[in-house]
Design a protein around this motif. Structure first.
Motif, PDB file in Angstrom:
ATOM      1  N   LEU A 226      34.204  -6.671  -1.704  1.00  0.00           N
ATOM      2  CA  LEU A 226      34.308  -5.407  -2.422  1.00  0.00           C
ATOM      3  C   LEU A 226      33.371  -5.439  -3.624  1.00  0.00           C
ATOM      4  CD1 LEU A 226      38.217  -4.968  -2.477  1.00  0.00           C
ATOM      5  CD2 LEU A 226      36.593  -3.893  -0.908  1.00  0.00           C
ATOM      6  N   ARG A 227      32.773  -4.307  -3.904  1.00  0.00           N
ATOM      7  CA  ARG A 227      31.909  -4.184  -5.081  1.00  0.00           C
ATOM      8  C   ARG A 227      32.430  -3.067  -5.971  1.00  0.00           C
ATOM      9  NH1 ARG A 227      27.402  -7.154  -5.351  1.00  0.00           N
ATOM     10  NH2 ARG A 227      26.735  -8.251  -3.460  1.00  0.00           N
ATOM     11  N   ALA A 228      32.252  -3.279  -7.290  1.00  0.00           N
ATOM     12  CA  ALA A 228      32.736  -2.288  -8.251  1.00  0.00           C
ATOM     13  C   ALA A 228      31.915  -2.372  -9.534  1.00  0.00           C
ATOM     14  CB  ALA A 228      34.212  -2.514  -8.557  1.00  0.00           C
ATOM     15  N   ASP A 229      31.860  -1.258 -10.248  1.00  0.00           N
ATOM     16  CA  ASP A 229      31.254  -1.217 -11.574  1.00  0.00           C
ATOM     17  C   ASP A 229      32.373  -1.226 -12.611  1.00  0.00           C
ATOM     18  OD1 ASP A 229      28.728  -1.063 -10.482  1.00  0.00           O
ATOM     19  OD2 ASP A 229      28.680   1.136 -10.523  1.00  0.00           O
ATOM     20  N   LEU A 230      32.092  -1.842 -13.761  1.00  0.00           N
ATOM     21  CA  LEU A 230      33.076  -1.898 -14.844  1.00  0.00           C
ATOM     22  C   LEU A 230      32.453  -1.328 -16.114  1.00  0.00           C
ATOM     23  CD1 LEU A 230      35.757  -2.802 -16.118  1.00  0.00           C
ATOM     24  CD2 LEU A 230      34.674  -5.037 -16.536  1.00  0.00           C
ATOM     25  N   PRO A 231      32.891  -0.140 -16.540  1.00  0.00           N
ATOM     26  CA  PRO A 231      32.360   0.411 -17.799  1.00  0.00           C
ATOM     27  C   PRO A 231      32.794  -0.451 -18.990  1.00  0.00           C
ATOM     28  CG  PRO A 231      33.478   2.093 -16.478  1.00  0.00           C
ATOM     29  CD  PRO A 231      33.848   0.767 -15.899  1.00  0.00           C
ATOM     30  N   ILE A 232      31.834  -0.811 -19.854  1.00  0.00           N
ATOM     31  CA  ILE A 232      32.155  -1.557 -21.073  1.00  0.00           C
ATOM     32  C   ILE A 232      31.506  -0.844 -22.266  1.00  0.00           C
ATOM     33  CG2 ILE A 232      32.384  -3.752 -19.878  1.00  0.00           C
ATOM     34  CD1 ILE A 232      29.595  -4.501 -20.945  1.00  0.00           C
ATOM     35  N   SER A 233      32.074  -1.050 -23.419  1.00  0.00           N
ATOM     36  CA  SER A 233      31.554  -0.404 -24.627  1.00  0.00           C
ATOM     37  C   SER A 233      30.313  -1.148 -25.133  1.00  0.00           C
ATOM     38  CB  SER A 233      32.630  -0.373 -25.719  1.00  0.00           C
ATOM     39  OG  SER A 233      33.005  -1.703 -26.066  1.00  0.00           O
ATOM     40  N   LEU A 234      29.563  -0.484 -25.979  1.00  0.00           N
ATOM     41  CA  LEU A 234      28.341  -1.067 -26.512  1.00  0.00           C
ATOM     42  C   LEU A 234      28.631  -2.315 -27.342  1.00  0.00           C
ATOM     43  CD1 LEU A 234      25.295  -0.899 -26.922  1.00  0.00           C
ATOM     44  CD2 LEU A 234      25.715   0.647 -28.854  1.00  0.00           C
ATOM     45  N   ASP A 235      29.683  -2.260 -28.140  1.00  0.00           N
ATOM     46  CA  ASP A 235      29.983  -3.428 -28.973  1.00  0.00           C
ATOM     47  C   ASP A 235      30.385  -4.624 -28.129  1.00  0.00           C
ATOM     48  OD1 ASP A 235      32.407  -1.795 -28.517  1.00  0.00           O
ATOM     49  OD2 ASP A 235      33.391  -3.456 -29.563  1.00  0.00           O
ATOM     50  N   LEU A 236      31.080  -4.371 -26.991  1.00  0.00           N
ATOM     51  CA  LEU A 236      31.468  -5.476 -26.109  1.00  0.00           C
ATOM     52  C   LEU A 236      30.232  -6.078 -25.449  1.00  0.00           C
ATOM     53  CD1 LEU A 236      33.781  -7.093 -24.893  1.00  0.00           C
ATOM     54  CD2 LEU A 236      33.977  -5.364 -23.087  1.00  0.00           C
ATOM     55  N   LEU A 239      28.460  -8.045 -28.470  1.00  0.00           N
ATOM     56  CA  LEU A 239      29.177  -9.175 -29.052  1.00  0.00           C
ATOM     57  C   LEU A 239      29.896 -10.043 -28.020  1.00  0.00           C
ATOM     58  CD1 LEU A 239      30.739  -7.269 -32.083  1.00  0.00           C
ATOM     59  CD2 LEU A 239      28.623  -8.607 -32.042  1.00  0.00           C
ATOM     60  N   GLY A 240      30.113  -9.495 -26.827  1.00  0.00           N
ATOM     61  CA  GLY A 240      30.876 -10.228 -25.818  1.00  0.00           C
ATOM     62  C   GLY A 240      32.360 -10.084 -26.058  1.00  0.00           C
ATOM     63  N   GLY A 241      33.151 -10.582 -25.127  1.00  0.00           N
ATOM     64  CA  GLY A 241      34.604 -10.503 -25.259  1.00  0.00           C
ATOM     65  C   GLY A 241      35.269 -10.396 -23.901  1.00  0.00           C
ATOM     66  N   LYS A 242      36.452  -9.852 -23.893  1.00  0.00           N
ATOM     67  CA  LYS A 242      37.221  -9.724 -22.651  1.00  0.00           C
ATOM     68  C   LYS A 242      37.445  -8.254 -22.305  1.00  0.00           C
ATOM     69  CE  LYS A 242      39.615 -14.162 -23.022  1.00  0.00           C
ATOM     70  NZ  LYS A 242      40.934 -14.852 -23.073  1.00  0.00           N
ATOM     71  N   ALA A 243      37.436  -7.971 -20.997  1.00  0.00           N
ATOM     72  CA  ALA A 243      37.672  -6.616 -20.510  1.00  0.00           C
ATOM     73  C   ALA A 243      38.690  -6.652 -19.374  1.00  0.00           C
ATOM     74  CB  ALA A 243      36.371  -5.986 -20.021  1.00  0.00           C
TER      75      ALA A 243
END
Length: 313
Positions: A226-236, A239-243
């Motif tokens: 399965l393939r999927a896209d994950l929208p993330i915010s600019l700051d994430l 700076l990196g982090g968890k989603a």
């Protein structure tokens, strides 16, 4: 000599075509060879009912029988010659054109089998049995023990159902049934449901189900992956982090690397669809930077300062 066809089917002489057909269907279903393989008497009753229906379903044959022109075997009654069972028409110029009655000589085992020409009873019989005849003049399929032809069914299921291995679909009868989804790419195998297809005079046919996947808001299937896209915010992304990410099995937390690797595709092993030989495919998640839908004054100010600092370098 065959029995009176009306007695065989259990109908009156003024029975309609629909009544005759309905009576035959009941007998055919009851005595069909497929469900009475070890009962020769049942098979005899099936053949007897089929013969009776063949005679009464043909309007010309039925008229001739009612008028006393032919007997229950379909043989002509020649008054003054002791009936038609042992009558040899060859001494009278053959049967095909005798008296313009429409008889034809079929020839069987050195004897003669009489039919009314252009009957159509075989066609009607073939129709009500689901079209399994071998053409005009072909043997009746039920007499050879053939089962009804399977009913093809197309059914779309969700990715979640494919992962669970269970799905609910609607069969031709209108019922909703639960099926086991075979492992492997959806649609690569068919599911056969006994007795869940179209109804025929000799019982319900099997349903042969071809599965497909419904469009999904998040996932795209590629075989068992399965393939999927994950929208993330600019700051994430910076700076990196968890989603948080929703899989068919539930939520998981993904670690987003900072900077250039923020949008690198992540692999979730064993979270995809079931493989045919065991195990599951994978999920490939690609983070995508998503800006706020509405203008963000704070973000705009921050970007101006950042741009200004870049120009001054």
């Amino acid at each position: 000599m065959a029995r009176n066809p009306y007695e065989v089917l259990g109908v009156k002489r003024d029975a309609s075509e629909s009544d005759v057909k309905s009576a035959y269907r009941k007998l055919a279903k009851r005595y069909h060879p497929d469900t009475n393989k070890d009962d020769p008497k049942a098979q005899e009753r099936f053949s007897e009912a089929t013969h009776a229906y063949d005679l009464l379903a043909d309007k010309e044959k039925r008229r001739a029988f009612d008028a006393g022109e032919i007997d229950a075997d379909g043989n002509p009654r020649m008054h003054g010659f002791g009936g038609g069972a042992g009558f040899d028409p060859r001494g009278f110029g053959g049967g095909a054109g005798m008296g313009g009655s429409g008889f034809r000589n079929a020839g069987r085992s050195g004897g003669f089998e009489w039919h009314f020409g252009g009957g159509g009873g075989e066609d009607i019989l073939s129709d009500i049995l689901g079209g399994f005849g071998q053409g005009r003049g072909g043997a009746h399929p039920g007499a050879r023990g053939m089962a009804p032809e399977p009913t093809p069914v197309n059914a779309a299921i969700t990715i979640e159902e494919a992962v669970q291995g269970k799905a609910r679909i609607i069969v031709p009868s209108g019922k909703t049934v639960e099926i086991n989804v075979p492992p492997g790419p959806v649609g690569a195998k068919q599911v056969r449901l006994k007795g869940q297809g179209q109804q025929t005079p000799v019982g319900a046919a099997d349903a042969v189900v071809t599965l497909s996947l419904k469009p999904h808001a998040q996932f795209r299937a590629e075989g068992t992956d399965l393939r999927a896209d994950l929208p993330i915010s600019l700051d994430l992304a910076v700076l990196g982090g968890k989603a948080r990410f929703m899989t068919p099995d539930g939520n998981v937390e993904l670690k987003i690397a900072p900077g250039k690797k923020a949008t690198s595709t992540l692999r979730l092993r064993g979270r995809g669809l079931h493989k045919e030989k065991g195990g599951r495919g994978d999920i490939y998640v690609t983070p995508r930077i998503a800006l706020p839908e509405k203008d963000d004054a704070t973000l705009q100010s921050l970007m101006r300062e950042w741009r200004h600092s870049k120009v001054g370098e």
